[in-house]
Design an enzyme around this catalytic site. Structure first.
Site, PDB file in Angstrom:
ATOM      1  N   GLY A 210      11.476  -4.280   0.832  1.00 57.60           N
ATOM      2  CA  GLY A 210      12.288  -2.944   0.557  1.00 57.60           C
ATOM      3  C   GLY A 210      13.783  -3.761  -0.248  1.00 57.60           C
TER       4      GLY A 210
ATOM      5  N   PRO B 237       1.277  -0.996  -0.224  1.00 53.23           N
ATOM      6  CA  PRO B 237      -0.127   0.390   0.462  1.00 53.23           C
ATOM      7  C   PRO B 237       0.577   1.066  -0.142  1.00 53.23           C
ATOM      8  CG  PRO B 237       0.341  -1.095   2.113  1.00 53.23           C
ATOM      9  CD  PRO B 237       0.317  -2.086   1.050  1.00 53.23           C
TER      10      PRO B 237
ATOM     11  N   CYS C  26       4.378   2.820   8.319  1.00 51.38           N
ATOM     12  CA  CYS C  26       4.759   4.748   7.747  1.00 51.38           C
ATOM     13  C   CYS C  26       5.657   5.689   8.726  1.00 51.38           C
ATOM     14  CB  CYS C  26       3.275   4.638   7.359  1.00 51.38           C
ATOM     15  SG  CYS C  26       2.783   6.666   7.344  1.00 51.38           S
TER      16      CYS C  26
END
Length: 370
Positions: A204, A16, A101
């Protein structure tokens, strides 16, 4: 890979990303092949309060299945109510919780990557979410921790298992790293060893399909989550489908083929938002990502990034040298946000007691998006 009762093949998930993974972008990625494609982050409070902008963001295509929705929240009661709304109203088939986040407006309220430091608060949020979800699988996406002195991912992983989550995604960076430096794939391996009961997905520095295979081979993770690697590269999911089925990645697109994808993306955005100026304006952020590595003059890049109508955008796209081949490694590597931070913005006294369950005042954002 199974996430609850959902079969996911190939074991690939679209991360997302606020302002990016809306319906049009998910459609571009989904049509490349299988996987799980997650919505933009939706804030729990805004969902519970029926914020019109938030409700408009919860849009899935008629053939989009499974429907995957990411929620952000800090207060267990609010998160539980939001998940219950999703389950009871059939808004999605899967709920992912955001604990990764790193942006200041989120972490200074105790949310996102800051929250797992408060172990008992994390447990309470997860317990409320699972209780509200009914039969829907609940997963979480997190980072290693706040910084190297405050790593939380192993303890958070055990709590997730104990509270009944169906899978965990680990972005191999701390919050203070933001998107700088190199992702720590070894941390993903350590988390997989610590929580063998449920799938662990790695996130990542996956820029190519080959990177995904290397991550899984090195870490033993069950799947991969693709974030910045697909910005301006929706066909990455085609390549991932090919390599996970034992084939080779398809030939990289020419600049003309990239331009055709850009035009379609812009048209989908206009259709989604219902207003041409809105859709074309939203597309502007994608221009640099699509053109990374290609030889395109400054004036033409600027014209593409400032177009205000579909006709204007398509006229500029027609000026691109269509036969220009894929620029190789110059097109790979970081796109989107990058670079680290000097510190993570946290609520006052946040690091004093990791066992505290107190929810910060005004913790719940009332608008969606990271």
């Amino acid at each position: 890979m199974k996430i609850g009762a959902i079969d996911v093949w190939p074991p690939v998930v679209l991360a997302p990303m606020a302002g990016v993974t809306n319906g049009p972008f998910r459609e571009l990625c989904r049509e490349q092949g299988g996987g799980l494609y997650v919505s933009e982050m939706i804030t729990s409070r805004a969902l519970v309060e029926r914020n019109p902008k938030t409700m408009a963001m919860i849009r899935f295509g008629r053939d989009e299945t499974p429907r995957s929705l990411q929620l952000y929240g800090v207060d267990p009661e609010t998160v539980g109510r939001a998940v219950r709304v999703v389950a009871e109203e059939g808004l999605a088939d899967h709920v992912d919780l955001n604990f990764g986040c790193p942006v200041p407006k989120v972490t200074r309220r105790g949310g996102g990557a800051a929250l797992p430091y408060k172990r008992e608060l994390l447990r309470a949020v997860l317990r409320a979410a699972v209780a509200g979800a009914g039969t829907l699988p609940v997963t979480m996406k997190m980072r290693k921790g706040i910084d190297d002195d405050h790593l939380t991912y192993l303890a958070a992983g055990r709590i997730a298992v104990e509270e009944g989550l169906s899978a965990i995604t680990l972005h191999g960076r701390t919050a203070v790293q933001h998107y700088g430096g190199v992702a720590d794939w070894d941390a993903i391996a350590r988390l997989k060893d610590a929580v063998p009961e449920i799938p662990v997905l790695g996130n990542g520095d996956i820029w190519t399909a080959a990177d995904a295979l290397r991550m899984m081979d090195r870490t033993g993770c069950d799947g991969v989550v693709i974030g910045r690697g697909c910005l301006g590269r929706p066909w990455l999911f085609r390549d991932l489908n090919e390599v996970f089925d034992g084939g080779d990645a398809a030939a990289a697109p020419t600049l003309g083929e990239v331009a055709a994808t850009m035009a379609r993306h812009a048209h989908l955005l206009v259709e989604c938002f219902g207003r041409e100026p809105h859709g074309v304006l939203d597309f502007r952020k994608h221009v640099g990502w699509y053109l990374k590595g290609f030889t395109v003059g400054t004036e033409l890049r600027r014209s593409l990034a400032t177009a205000s109508t579909l006709a204007e955008l398509e006229a500029h796209l027609a000026r691109l040298p269509a036969e220009q081949p894929w620029p190789g490694h110059a097109a790979d590597g970081p796109r989107g946000a990058s670079g680290g931070r000097t510190r993570v913005h946290l609520p006052e006294g946040w690091l004093d007691d990791p066992e505290a369950r107190t929810v910060p005042v005004d913790a719940e954002l009332d608008v969606s998006g990271g």
